[in-house]
Design an enzyme around this catalytic site. Structure first.
Site, mmCIF file in Angstrom:
data_model
loop_
_atom_site.group_PDB
_atom_site.id
_atom_site.type_symbol
_atom_site.label_atom_id
_atom_site.label_comp_id
_atom_site.label_asym_id
_atom_site.label_seq_id
_atom_site.Cartn_x
_atom_site.Cartn_y
_atom_site.Cartn_z
ATOM 1 N N HIS A 1 -29.718 0.938 -32.536
ATOM 2 C CA HIS A 1 -29.485 0.505 -33.937
ATOM 3 C C HIS A 1 -29.623 -1.011 -34.006
ATOM 4 C CE1 HIS A 1 -27.248 1.103 -37.931
ATOM 5 N NE2 HIS A 1 -27.621 -0.169 -37.888
ATOM 6 N N HIS B 1 -25.667 5.934 -42.420
ATOM 7 C CA HIS B 1 -24.633 4.920 -42.707
ATOM 8 C C HIS B 1 -23.519 5.675 -43.411
ATOM 9 C CE1 HIS B 1 -23.195 0.735 -43.655
ATOM 10 N NE2 HIS B 1 -22.417 1.496 -44.403
ATOM 11 N N ASP C 1 -26.166 -2.706 -33.884
ATOM 12 C CA ASP C 1 -26.162 -3.102 -35.304
ATOM 13 C C ASP C 1 -26.260 -4.618 -35.426
ATOM 14 O OD1 ASP C 1 -26.264 -2.685 -38.016
ATOM 15 O OD2 ASP C 1 -24.098 -2.503 -38.263
ATOM 16 N N LYS D 1 -33.457 6.809 -41.931
ATOM 17 C CA LYS D 1 -32.117 6.256 -42.135
ATOM 18 C C LYS D 1 -31.602 6.525 -43.531
ATOM 19 C CE LYS D 1 -28.497 3.632 -41.291
ATOM 20 N NZ LYS D 1 -28.397 2.203 -41.128
ATOM 21 N N HIS E 1 -22.897 3.411 -36.151
ATOM 22 C CA HIS E 1 -21.807 2.429 -36.068
ATOM 23 C C HIS E 1 -20.463 2.987 -36.541
ATOM 24 C CE1 HIS E 1 -23.121 2.048 -40.196
ATOM 25 N NE2 HIS E 1 -24.120 1.245 -39.917
ATOM 26 N N HIS F 1 -31.265 -4.512 -36.345
ATOM 27 C CA HIS F 1 -31.929 -5.161 -37.486
ATOM 28 C C HIS F 1 -32.716 -6.361 -36.969
ATOM 29 C CE1 HIS F 1 -29.571 -2.912 -40.517
ATOM 30 N NE2 HIS F 1 -28.658 -2.914 -39.567
#
Ligand code: DOR
Ligand code: ZN
Length: 354
Positions: free
Chosen positions: A18, A146, A257, A108, A184, A20
């Site tokens: 995970h 999420h 994350d 996602k 997460h 970004h």
């Protein structure tokens, strides 16, 4: 796992499930940090505009590889595993295209309004996304979730637990064979749900949720660099996450994350959510596992459980951690600006051997 001396820990090269990476000069700034430690990462699609098609994902992958090349690295160092951003309009055909590409590995779910760049997210999962969910289940492609309800009247600390009842249970009842990663997780409820659920369910756990509870956001004043979503919770929840991570269960694996934001957008009247941990992710996880007396469980969590769930081979290389103090920099370059890494200025016990 082999421990040559107590001060060295060598594990199969890990993956980040995970991550970004952003785009443009931000991407250039952060991708080398991840590639130094991880062989692969699941790349989050919440760009502006979001990555909603296979074509966009393939183009984004090209930009990631170009950024990697600028840092003198290639796909032997690091492979970006692309994802699509689910919307109310994602078609079954798009999921089939994504799967056939061999480059897109998951989709996602951002409930609309849940977090950074989620405005285009899903408004009604079982009402609007059935064709896409059916196609995902059929292709064996994981849905990454999420897991927070977005109803503004819900207390921010209760959003994950409520998501289980309101969304996760109905979703898994309707699509029992769908692979789901509860991303997460931050609560005891999340950890126990994943531990006990039937069927193909797993969870990622971040370093900040293993190392800190919500006091970290408020110690001596507001500390925006400890603010992420889902937000840090009480100590009882942190302890449940540590228990899950070190349990050896293949349902729990590493997902940082890591979510970079420019310093000025974090230190702001309405600061962005996200902790930057890519720089020192493996040191942070080693700190957490060491504190739990469970360094022997780090390799499964970081390097074995993720590929097993995604149906990918384990990496062949290794990564060695050395027990040697490492002081986290106060600030890092971030394009024309800077960012503050998670736990800036603190000293960790483990560093990655060059
Ligand atoms: O803290 C977060 N930051 N949580 C998310 O879900 C998104 C991420 C980001 O993109 O900045
Ligand atoms: Zn994220």
């Amino acid at each position: 796992m082999t421990t040559s001396t107590p001060a060295l820990l060598t594990i199969t090269r890990p993956d980040d499930w995970h991550l970004h990476l952003r785009d443009g000069e931000a991407l250039d700034a952060v991708v080398p940090d991840t590639a130094r430690q991880f062989a692969r990462a699941i790349i989050m699609p919440n760009l502006r505009p979001p990555v909603t098609t296979t074509e966009q994902a393939v183009a984004y992958r090209g930009r990631i590889l170009a950024a990697l090349a600028k840092a003198g690295m290639d796909e032997d160092h690091f492979q970006p595993l692309m994802t699509l951003y689910l919307t109310d309009n994602t078609s079954a055909e798009e999921i089939v295209r994504a799967s056939a590409s061999g480059l897109v590995h998951a989709v996602k779910l951002y409930p609309a309004g849940a977090t950074t760049n989620s405005a285009a997210g899903v408004t009604d999962l079982l009402g609007k996304c059935r064709p896409a969910l059916e196609a995902l289940q059929k292709q064996g492609m994981p849905l990454l979730v999420h897991g927070e309800v977005t109803d503004p009247t819900t207390d921010v600390f209760d959003r994950e637990a409520l998501f289980i009842d309101r969304v996760m249970l109905p979703l898994r009842k309707a699509f029992p064979e769908l692979k789901v990663v509860f991303e997460h997780i931050t609560t005891k409820e999340g950890a126990h749900y994943v531990r006990d659920a039937e069927g193909p369910v797993a969870a990622t756990i971040t370093p900040q949720h293993l190392l800190y509870n919500r006091n970290a956001i408020f110690t001596g004043g507001v500390r925006p660099h400890y603010y992420c979503l889902p937000i840090l919770k009480r100590e009882t929840h942190r302890l449940a996450l540590v228990e899950a991570a070190v349990s050896g269960s293949p349902r729990f694996f590493l997902g940082t994350d890591s979510a970079p934001h420019a310093r000025g957008l974090k230190e702001h009247a309405c600061g962005c959510a996200g902790c930057y941990s890519a720089l020192h992710a493996m040191s942070l996880y080693a700190q957490a596992f060491d504190a739990a007396g469970a360094l022997d469980k780090l390799e499964g969590f970081a390097s074995h459980h993720g590929p097993a769930f995604y149906g990918l081979p384990r990496n062949t290389g290794t990564l060695t951690l050395v027990r040697k103090p490492y002081t986290i920099p106060e600030e890092l370059p971030y394009g024309a600006t800077t960012l503050v890494p998670l736990a800036a200025g603190e000293t960790l016990d483990w560093r990655v051997q060059a």
